[in-house]
Each structure stands twice: as C-alpha cells, then as structure tokens.
Design a protein around this motif. Structure first.
Motif, PDB file in Angstrom:
ATOM      1  N   CYS A 250      63.455  47.171  25.108  1.00  0.00           N
ATOM      2  CA  CYS A 250      64.056  48.187  26.263  1.00  0.00           C
ATOM      3  C   CYS A 250      64.155  49.620  25.924  1.00  0.00           C
ATOM      4  N   TRP A 251      64.277  50.176  24.765  1.00  0.00           N
ATOM      5  CA  TRP A 251      64.302  51.451  24.271  1.00  0.00           C
ATOM      6  C   TRP A 251      62.813  52.024  24.622  1.00  0.00           C
ATOM      7  N   LEU A 252      61.829  51.386  23.935  1.00  0.00           N
ATOM      8  CA  LEU A 252      60.571  51.728  24.072  1.00  0.00           C
ATOM      9  C   LEU A 252      60.068  52.145  25.667  1.00  0.00           C
ATOM     10  N   ALA A 253      60.457  51.125  26.425  1.00  0.00           N
ATOM     11  CA  ALA A 253      60.253  51.345  27.681  1.00  0.00           C
ATOM     12  C   ALA A 253      61.040  52.408  28.377  1.00  0.00           C
TER      13      ALA A 253
ATOM     14  N   ALA B  65      59.188  47.998  31.872  1.00  0.00           N
ATOM     15  CA  ALA B  65      59.263  49.079  32.756  1.00  0.00           C
ATOM     16  C   ALA B  65      58.834  48.990  34.240  1.00  0.00           C
ATOM     17  N   ILE B  66      57.913  47.909  34.562  1.00  0.00           N
ATOM     18  CA  ILE B  66      57.240  47.795  35.712  1.00  0.00           C
ATOM     19  C   ILE B  66      58.000  46.549  36.616  1.00  0.00           C
TER      20      ILE B  66
ATOM     21  N   ILE C 152      65.436  62.686  26.439  1.00  0.00           N
ATOM     22  CA  ILE C 152      64.388  61.668  25.723  1.00  0.00           C
ATOM     23  C   ILE C 152      65.148  60.992  24.764  1.00  0.00           C
ATOM     24  N   PRO C 153      64.898  59.547  24.873  1.00  0.00           N
ATOM     25  CA  PRO C 153      65.856  58.892  23.803  1.00  0.00           C
ATOM     26  C   PRO C 153      65.086  58.731  22.765  1.00  0.00           C
ATOM     27  N   VAL C 154      65.555  59.127  21.213  1.00  0.00           N
ATOM     28  CA  VAL C 154      64.909  59.165  20.143  1.00  0.00           C
ATOM     29  C   VAL C 154      64.984  58.082  19.303  1.00  0.00           C
TER      30      VAL C 154
ATOM     31  N   LEU D 211      59.039  55.510  27.452  1.00  0.00           N
ATOM     32  CA  LEU D 211      57.769  55.797  28.138  1.00  0.00           C
ATOM     33  C   LEU D 211      58.305  56.260  29.588  1.00  0.00           C
ATOM     34  N   THR D 212      59.214  55.555  30.147  1.00  0.00           N
ATOM     35  CA  THR D 212      59.408  56.062  31.577  1.00  0.00           C
ATOM     36  C   THR D 212      60.166  57.818  31.502  1.00  0.00           C
TER      37      THR D 212
END
Length: 578
Positions: A507-510, A135-136, A251-253, A513-514
């Motif tokens: 990548c999905w978790l990032a 993410a960063i 929001i991706p679920v 969060l974003t």
C-alpha cells in the motif's frame, strides 16, 4: 512496403474499412509492422490517385504501370479480410505506473533482493502487479492475481496465481527487514524530484482487523494484532499501529508497523534511529502533540537533529499558561495565519510560537455555542420533566413505584449527557449530583479559540517557517486518508506478521507512485487514473494473422505522459502473420 487494411464495426452493424501504407521490420527475431501513412477510409479513397502514384513509381523503377495488382485492387474495392477482436484490456494506467516503478529503482531494489534465487515466475513483476492493482482497482490477493491475468496488461507477466502473490509478499517482507528497499527507493525519488528533506513529517494511525480476539504472545514471537487506542474509534477490535514519514511535498518516504498496543510515545526513538541510518544530514522532524514528551523531544535533538512539535494547550500545563500570558503583537503570515514568538522561563534554547487562525477561532466559537445550547436545552428538558413528575406524585396521580421509575429515567438521561463524548467537557457535577455547565471551562476555552502552540529547537528557522512547516503535517494525515480510502488498506485478512507488514508495504509503494504522479502532472490521482484507463490494448485475429495494438492517443493521455516524461505505449506491440 505494402498496403495494409483494417476495419471497424459501427454500433449499427455497418463496417468501415481503412487503408494504410506500411512496411515490416524485424525486432528480436519477430516481424512487426510499422504504419508509415494512414490513407483513410476505402469508400472515400482516391483509387485513381493511387494508380497515378503507382505509375509514377514504375516510370522511374520499372514494372507494369497500367494498374495496381489484382490483390490490391480487390482489397480497395471489397476491403481487407474481416478481423475479429479477441481481447481488449486497459493499458494506459499500468503502463504509467510501470515506468515510474522502474524510474524510482523499485524494480532494481527488488531484483537485487532476489538475486541468486530461481523462480518459475518473475517475482518483481508479480510484486508490481500487486502494487498496480492497489493503485488502480484495490482487491484481495486472490482477486488481484485474477485481475493481473485476465483484466489488465502487466508487461512481462502473462499470468499469476495466489500462491505466487503470497510468495512475492514474503520476499518483500524479507528484503525490507533492514529497510534497504525503502532506502533505495527514497534516494531515487529524492534525486528524481529534487526533494527537500530538511523537513520530515511523522505521524501514526491504526488499522483494525475483522476478528474478535487479539493474538497470544509466544516465547518465539510477540503478538502483533493487539487491542489499543484506535484512531478509527474501534477499540473493540485488535489492530496494528502504522507510522508514516513524508516530505513537505507530500511524498511518503518510509513506513513502519508496530503492535496494536504501542503508544505514540514509544515509537519516536526507533523512527529517529532508522532515519539517522540514511545519513540525510540536517533534518528537522515535525511531530504532533502526541509525540511531544520531554524524552521524545530530547531524543530528536541527538546527533544534531532538530524538531518542530505541537504542544498541548488545553491541559492547563505550565508551558501553555506561560505562553498565553506573554504579551506581544501577532505577525500576519500566509494562509490567514498569525504568529507570535515567545520565550519561556526554564525552556533553554527551545523557542515557542503561538499561532492564531481567525477563521478557525470563529468556527471554534460557533461549535462551542452550539454545544452549550444543546446542553442547556437537555438540562431544561430533564428539569421540567422531573418537576412535572414530582407534581403528579404530590397530587397522588403517580404511585411511588412509578415515581421511582421516572426518577431513574431522569438519572439515566443525566448520566448519558455527562458521559457524552463531545459534550461532557463543558459539564460539571455538583455535590448533590446535579449537572451544570462549567462556565469557568467555557471562559478558558474561549481564550484558546483558533490558537495552537508550537515548539522548535532550530535556532535558524523563522516563526513563519515554523508555523507553515507544521501546517504541512496535514500531508501525513492526507497520506493516511488516501491509504484507507483510495488504496483500501483495510480490510486486512492476513494473519502472519510478515504478511501484514508486506501488505502495508504494498500500500505504501502504491501511495508513493500515485503521489509522484500527482506532483509531476499537477492533477489528482483519481483524474489521472480515469483518463489513462481509457487507453486500451486490443488484439485482433483474422485470416491474415494476429495483431495487437493500442487505441489512438488522446490529448489528455499525451499531456499526462509528457508531464511525466514517459513514452506512451507503442501503437503496435505484436504482429504474428498467418
């Protein structure tokens, strides 16, 4: 309670010293300082005022009221012992992501999956470091391990290596074989943000690998990296197919992965079954034209489900022809959109909505006219050059061999025009092999400018809600765009299937969060990341000991943390006196 002294070196080499009133407190067996009051720069300090304060205190509690102690006097006049910065790293963004990571129960779900296993390093922290890096500052797993060890602050993780990163990925892939991690995260997000999950948007994309050949299947395992229809226009490289379900808030679920030769028509049943296991109640699934086969739409209606599906209009199908032939008035809705509901024979209880966007119609007309003008100019050029070559042949200035080569050049130009990816749709080839513009096709396309056809099985949703709901399918496309651009899903260097799946999950978790941060703050992730990256954690060492503290909180930082209901990093995180 005591006077605490710090110093700062300016760009011109001068040193500025500061004094503060502080006291120590013991936390978990360690002594940590708390600043009670900043007194300001020593060269601007009212030392006589401090003496009067000391005299007032001693008057009531006893002691020597004549002067400050010798050590304090020397410190106020000469400044504290110099300290050296030995480390400085950004903490603001990773601190924000860590708070969301725990609030969304991702840490708890991963910890539960690793219960009963013993590791020398906390695998949950390693996984968070990989997600935070994505993410960063997206990097390879080797570089991400170095980043977490040397360039970032990951609370609870002092260092990690590449082997630990791969071990954590293996655990993530193993824990999510049944979707338990994604399910736990989804319900935490739904409760936190009060998400409406009556509409779920689904779409697929593909991502390719930098290799020339696809994998071979084995009796034990199917091939995963396969050739297929690439949505990145790289049919020459093996790929995988990725599916994404998002809410109307973006929001991706949930995320899925399939072999690269999987078509859109093959995956929807699996998606429906997986989401049904979550027992969400009444859900309308929104899909694009690639999923709108009769079998897929029937499957989406199982167990009381409903759908909103885009239908193909340019294929000349019976449904499209019937819908366009129906009379009726358009109703204006939001976002410069007009809708008209029609009933079609033989469609049962399925309702159809024709949507029309006047602005898009104008863009379609302009693009078509540009394409037709380009084709006409190229056909005129080829015809004029062919006529000149024939005239030269008749005059004898062009030999038969040269005339044959010239004709072959003209034929190649016509073939290139006929096979052009965007222009060929407007061209028709005569029996004599000459190319002409298909005027009937141009007229038919003009009737479709700015229009698209939707179908829905829900009897309660209005035509306006159907149209606006379908437009939100763009959120899934935006998710794929950010996965590939902001989070750098590609290039993928992993070879094993479970590692590829773990990479996609990270990548999905990032992305999750974003998106949560963007929705709560009301700003883009790029702005949030840039602003919070300015909050640093600095470690200073000197004769008095070592202290770790963060830079002062700016208004921009404060607004972001308040919007997310996250406590900012403490000013002083560690103090080790000499």
């Amino acid at each position: 309670m005591y006077l605490r002294f710090t110093q700062r070196t300016n760009a011109d080499g001068t040193t500025v010293r500061y004094a503060a009133l502080a006291h120590n407190r013991r936390v978990n067996g360690k002594v940590k300082p708390d600043v009670l009051m900043n007194l300001g720069r020593i060269d601007r300090l009212d030392v006589d005022g401090l003496r009067r304060l000391a005299a007032s205190i001693t008057k009531h509690f006893g002691g020597d009221a004549t002067a400050l102690s010798d050590d304090t006097e020397a410190a106020l006049t000469a400044g504290a012992a110099p300290m050296e910065v030995i480390d400085s790293r950004p903490i603001g963004t990773s601190w924000l992501l860590d708070a969301l990571w725990k609030r969304l129960d991702i840490a708890a779900a991963i910890t539960k999956a690793t219960d009963g296993r013993h590791f020398t390093t906390n695998m949950e922290r390693v996984l968070f470091a990989l997600v935070a890096n994505r993410a960063i500052e997206p990097m390879s797993k080797l570089s991400a391990a170095e980043w977490a060890s040397e360039d970032a602050i990951i609370c609870g993780l002092t260092a990690m290596d590449e082997d630990q990163a791969y071990r954590a990925m293996d655990l993530l892939a193993e824990a999510d074989t049944t979707g338990q991690v994604q399910q736990a995260v989804f319900f935490a997000v739904a409760n936190l943000l009060n998400l409406e999950v009556d509409l779920l948007f689904f779409d697929t994309t593909s991502t390719y690998f930098e290799r020339d050949e696809e994998e071979d299947s084995t009796p034990e395992q199917r091939a995963f990296r396969r050739y297929g229809k690439s949505k990145d226009h790289r049919d020459d490289l093996p790929q995988i197919v990725i599916g994404l379900a998002v809410t109307k808030e973006g929001i991706p679920v949930r995320v899925w992965c399939w072999p690269g030769n999987t078509s859109d028509q093959q995956v929807l049943a699996e998606v429906k079954d997986d989401m049904r296991d979550w027992k969400l109640g009444r859900v309308i699934t929104v899909v694009d034209r690639g999923f709108s086969s009769t079998d897929n739409l029937a499957y989406l209606r199982r167990a009381g489900g409903h759908f909103i599906a885009g239908m193909r209009m340019r294929d000349g199908g019976a449904l499209a022809d019937q819908a366009l032939s129906r009379q009726g008035r358009y109703q204006s809705v939001r976002d410069n959109l007009r809708v008209k509901e029609v009933r079609l024979d033989g469609a049962g209880d399925v309702r159809f909505i024709i949507c029309h966007n006047p602005d898009q119609a104008e863009r379609d007309r302009h693009q078509r006219e540009q394409a037709i003008a380009r084709i006409e100019a190229e056909l005129e050029r080829i015809a004029a050059q062919r006529e000149r070559d024939r005239a030269r042949t008749r005059k004898g200035s062009l030999s038969a061999a040269a005339a044959a080569r010239a004709e072959a050049t003209h034929v190649r130009a016509e073939c290139a025009l006929r096979d052009h990816p965007t222009l060929k749709r407007w061209i028709r080839q005569h029996k004599n092999d000459r190319l002409v513009i298909d005027r009937a096709k141009v007229k038919a396309e003009a009737n479709l400018d700015g229009k698209y056809l939707l179908a829905t099985s829900d009897p309660d949703i209005t035509a306006e809600e159907t149209a606006l709901g379908y437009k939100n399918l763009l959120e899934a496309e935006r998710g794929f765009r950010d996965l590939k651009s902001e989070l750098l899903l590609r290039p993928v260097f992993h070879r094993l299937e479970h590692r590829i799946r773990a990479h996609v999950l990270i990548c999905w978790l990032a992305l999750l969060l974003t998106r949560v941060a963007e929705r709560s703050v009301g700003q883009s992730w790029r702005h949030i990341r840039r602003e919070t990256a300015r909050l640093k954690q600095v470690t200073l060492a000197g004769e008095a000991g070592t202290i770790t503290q963060t830079t002062p909180l700016r208004p921009g930082h404060k607004g972001i943390y308040q919007a997310l209901s996250i406590a900012p990093p403490p000013r002083v995180t560690a103090f080790d006196p000499a």
